[in-house]
Design a protein around this motif. Structure first.
Motif, PDB file in Angstrom:
ATOM      1  N   UNK A  38       3.475   5.231  -9.511  1.00  0.00           N
ATOM      2  CA  UNK A  38       2.073   5.060  -9.894  1.00  0.00           C
ATOM      3  C   UNK A  38       1.622   3.664  -9.489  1.00  0.00           C
ATOM      4  N   UNK A  39       0.476   3.590  -8.860  1.00  0.00           N
ATOM      5  CA  UNK A  39      -0.105   2.311  -8.469  1.00  0.00           C
ATOM      6  C   UNK A  39      -1.601   2.370  -8.734  1.00  0.00           C
ATOM      7  N   UNK A  40      -2.246   1.232  -8.854  1.00  0.00           N
ATOM      8  CA  UNK A  40      -3.649   1.279  -9.222  1.00  0.00           C
ATOM      9  C   UNK A  40      -4.510   0.228  -8.582  1.00  0.00           C
ATOM     10  N   UNK A  41      -4.064  -0.378  -7.507  1.00  0.00           N
ATOM     11  CA  UNK A  41      -4.841  -1.462  -6.906  1.00  0.00           C
ATOM     12  C   UNK A  41      -6.183  -0.966  -6.375  1.00  0.00           C
ATOM     13  N   UNK A  42      -6.183   0.094  -5.602  1.00  0.00           N
ATOM     14  CA  UNK A  42      -7.440   0.642  -5.089  1.00  0.00           C
ATOM     15  C   UNK A  42      -8.179   1.361  -6.207  1.00  0.00           C
ATOM     16  N   UNK A  43      -9.474   1.203  -6.250  1.00  0.00           N
ATOM     17  CA  UNK A  43     -10.286   1.779  -7.327  1.00  0.00           C
ATOM     18  C   UNK A  43     -10.702   3.202  -6.978  1.00  0.00           C
ATOM     19  N   UNK A  44      -9.722   4.098  -6.924  1.00  0.00           N
ATOM     20  CA  UNK A  44      -9.961   5.520  -6.694  1.00  0.00           C
ATOM     21  C   UNK A  44      -8.696   6.281  -7.085  1.00  0.00           C
ATOM     22  N   UNK A  45      -8.710   7.590  -6.853  1.00  0.00           N
ATOM     23  CA  UNK A  45      -7.549   8.432  -7.168  1.00  0.00           C
ATOM     24  C   UNK A  45      -7.121   9.165  -5.904  1.00  0.00           C
ATOM     25  N   UNK A  46      -5.831   9.102  -5.620  1.00  0.00           N
ATOM     26  CA  UNK A  46      -5.245   9.887  -4.538  1.00  0.00           C
ATOM     27  C   UNK A  46      -3.809  10.225  -4.907  1.00  0.00           C
ATOM     28  N   UNK A  47      -3.337  11.354  -4.367  1.00  0.00           N
ATOM     29  CA  UNK A  47      -1.944  11.771  -4.571  1.00  0.00           C
ATOM     30  C   UNK A  47      -1.370  12.175  -3.225  1.00  0.00           C
ATOM     31  N   UNK A  48      -0.104  11.803  -3.006  1.00  0.00           N
ATOM     32  CA  UNK A  48       0.544  12.185  -1.761  1.00  0.00           C
ATOM     33  C   UNK A  48       1.268  13.520  -1.936  1.00  0.00           C
ATOM     34  N   UNK A  49       1.609  14.109  -0.829  1.00  0.00           N
ATOM     35  CA  UNK A  49       2.574  15.196  -0.834  1.00  0.00           C
ATOM     36  C   UNK A  49       3.912  14.583  -1.244  1.00  0.00           C
TER      37      UNK A  49
END
Length: 168
Positions: free
Chosen positions: A17-28
């Protein structure tokens, strides 16, 4: 990246889990091969089986900042295209040790579901498994906390940013 990847593999890490960028994304689910990656799991949008696989799913959950960052129109090929959002929100993670399931639910600040998927990951151990617990926090309370956080950040930003008349 290489140093972290080695540590994650040694620790049998499944999720980062990381949160630097102000958005949500998930990898395969990914496995690293030196300087590149490989998708290591066949999945549908709502279910991933990680049993007997050395894969990691990476999450960017930076959805609590002052403002959201825009998403690129075309995500990299390791990002699940339907698992992206540029809005405030929160990620809920529920663990079912009995059945080896981890459920992830991403909600925006209005409580609408952005993402809902389950990961199968059975851990073979002789240690007793703790009884799973869940937090039953009403969505209204979470929305209230998010609104209060946003108000505090706005107040802080406004009090630390010089007004045009005070700027030199």
């Amino acid at each position: 990246r290489t140093i972290y990847q080695e540590l994650w593999e040694q620790g049998d890490v499944d999720f980062v889990f990381q949160g630097h960028n102000h958005n949500y994304e998930r990898t395969y689910p990914l496995t690293w091969l030196g300087s590149t990656y490989q998708n290591c799991s066949t999945q549908t949008t709502d279910y991933v089986n990680l049993d007997d696989k050395d894969c990691i799913i990476f999450f960017t959950v930076g959805t609590g900042g002052r403002s959201s960052y825009p998403l690129s129109p075309t995500p990299p090929d390791y990002i699940v295209p339907s698992e992206r959002a540029s809005s405030h929100g929160y990620l809920n993670m529920g663990i079912d040790n009995t059945n080896g399931l981890v459920r992830f639910q991403m909600f925006n600040i209005d409580g609408q579901t952005i993402s809902d998927f389950t990961v199968k990951r059975t851990i073979n151990t002789t240690e007793p498994t703790p009884t799973p617990t869940t937090a039953n926090i009403p969505i209204q309370e979470i929305q209230q906390l998010l609104n209060q956080t946003q108000q505090l950040l706005t107040h802080y930003y406004n009090s630390t940013t010089p007004s045009p008349s005070n700027a030199n």
